[in-house]
Write a protein that holds these residues in place. Structure first.
Motif, PDB file in Angstrom:
ATOM      1  N   ASN A   1       5.627  -6.630 -40.990  1.00 12.04           N
ATOM      2  CA  ASN A   1       6.472  -5.758 -40.166  1.00 12.04           C
ATOM      3  C   ASN A   1       7.954  -6.138 -40.197  1.00 12.04           C
ATOM      4  OD1 ASN A   1       4.398  -4.040 -39.323  1.00 12.04           O
ATOM      5  ND2 ASN A   1       3.845  -5.392 -37.631  1.00 12.04           N
TER       6      ASN A   1
ATOM      7  N   THR B   1       8.103   0.396 -38.487  1.00 18.96           N
ATOM      8  CA  THR B   1       7.751  -0.877 -37.854  1.00 18.96           C
ATOM      9  C   THR B   1       7.977  -0.842 -36.343  1.00 18.96           C
ATOM     10  OG1 THR B   1       9.955  -1.775 -38.387  1.00 18.96           O
ATOM     11  CG2 THR B   1       8.173  -2.231 -39.942  1.00 18.96           C
TER      12      THR B   1
ATOM     13  N   ASN C   1      -0.461  -3.767 -38.097  1.00 13.96           N
ATOM     14  CA  ASN C   1       0.278  -3.341 -39.283  1.00 13.96           C
ATOM     15  C   ASN C   1       0.130  -1.836 -39.448  1.00 13.96           C
ATOM     16  OD1 ASN C   1      -2.344  -2.948 -40.449  1.00 13.96           O
ATOM     17  ND2 ASN C   1      -2.353  -5.107 -41.066  1.00 13.96           N
TER      18      ASN C   1
ATOM     19  N   ARG D   1       5.036  -1.669 -33.565  1.00  9.72           N
ATOM     20  CA  ARG D   1       5.179  -2.629 -32.465  1.00  9.72           C
ATOM     21  C   ARG D   1       5.009  -1.952 -31.105  1.00  9.72           C
ATOM     22  NH1 ARG D   1       9.273  -4.635 -35.986  1.00  9.72           N
ATOM     23  NH2 ARG D   1      10.868  -3.390 -34.902  1.00  9.72           N
TER      24      ARG D   1
END
Length: 309
Positions: A29, A160, A170, A164
């Protein structure tokens, strides 16, 4: 590698006319590497309207490699890797066209569009699909739009950030969580056969549109009204339409909300909005209308009549 984000810029209406490519390589990431190449397009044919967007001219690519030479430098990134692009249909079609132009065997790999990836993280918020609008929603810094590397890195950051936010490990775990995100294979791509300049470049920064007049006619029907545009206009550019509205005292917004007064609807690209031909902005407007919010949804002709009032 988790994935590689890619972006192409083209020199003219031919999809094989790639003049630059940017790649952002993501591991755990994080962007761990980046690549940028200028590309000399066939016949050095540049359309001025394209150059005005990305800033690349024939002079810039005189000493650059042809696409087949650049491909030799980047092709290993497409082995057992997931490729991501914002509006992936366009970038994959450019890659497909360039490979065919130089008679290079087509590779096969998985690719995903960052539009549905980010849609899952901002669903229901009425956020436009452009890269700029998505980045703004997630407060991701963005400079040098339409530079291939800048756009590729921004695409990677967008993906990314979504991963998160949703607390996924992922990209693959993110996509497996949300089955509505299509993971496609390049070998199954149905590439665009034609290209309209407006399709890629119709998105205009709302923040760049400022009034060119000092005094407004406060009796005009558009004065003080919030206006949102969606789709491609045919007889006037998006930029010109926004400028005319702002010069009449209107306020241009990038997304539909309860404060929207007018939604101007142009021709939609079904490869982007789906077979129904309705954008997320239109869907949001219709939903708000059902709630009793007064939003006027008008076509290009009606908008042109309004600015002539």
């Amino acid at each position: 590698m988790d994935f590689v984000a890619i972006d192409f810029e083209i020199a003219n209406e031919n999809l094989y006319s790639a003049c630059s490519v940017g790649l952002a390589i993501v591991e755990n990431n994080q962007i761990v590497d980046e690549k940028y190449y200028l590309i000399k397009p066939p016949n050095l044919k540049f359309d001025e309207s394209f150059s005005s967007i990305h800033g690349i001219t024939p002079r810039d690519v005189l000493g650059a490699r042809n696409f087949d030479e650049v491909w030799e430098l980047i092709k290993h990134y497409f082995n057992d890797t997931t490729i991501v692009a914002h509006n992936a249909q366009f970038d994959m079609s450019v890659l497909h066209a360039a490979l065919k132009k130089y008679q290079i065997p087509l590779p096969d790999f998985e690719y995903i569009c960052s539009i549905p990836i980010s849609t899952r993280a901002c669903r229901g918020q009425g956020v436009g699909q452009s890269l700029e609008e998505r980045l703004a929603y997630f407060n991701i810094a963005f400079n040098n739009h339409h530079n291939a590397l800048s756009d590729a890195k921004a695409c990677a950051e967008l993906v990314t950030t979504c991963i998160r936010m949703k607390k996924r490990k992922n990209l693959m775990s993110y996509c497996s969580t949300y089955s509505s995100i299509p993971v496609k294979r390049f070998s199954e791509l149905k590439p665009q056969e034609t290209f309209s300049k407006r399709k890629k470049f119709s998105k205009v920064r709302v923040s760049e549109i400022a009034a060119t007049v000092e005094n407004f006619d406060e009796t005009h029907v558009l004065f003080g009204k919030n206006i949102v545009f969606t789709g491609d206009l045919q007889s006037i550019s998006r930029n010109e339409a926004m400028q005319k509205a702002v010069d009449l005292g209107a306020i241009i917004k990038s997304g539909v909300s309860k404060k929207t007064d007018y939604l101007v609807v142009g021709i939609q690209d079904k490869s982007l909005v789906g077979t129904k031909g309705i954008s997320t902005k239109e869907e949001k407007a219709y939903s708000l209308i059902k709630e009793g919010i007064n939003i006027n949804i008008i076509n290009e002709s009606a908008f042109l009549n309004l600015i002539k009032c």
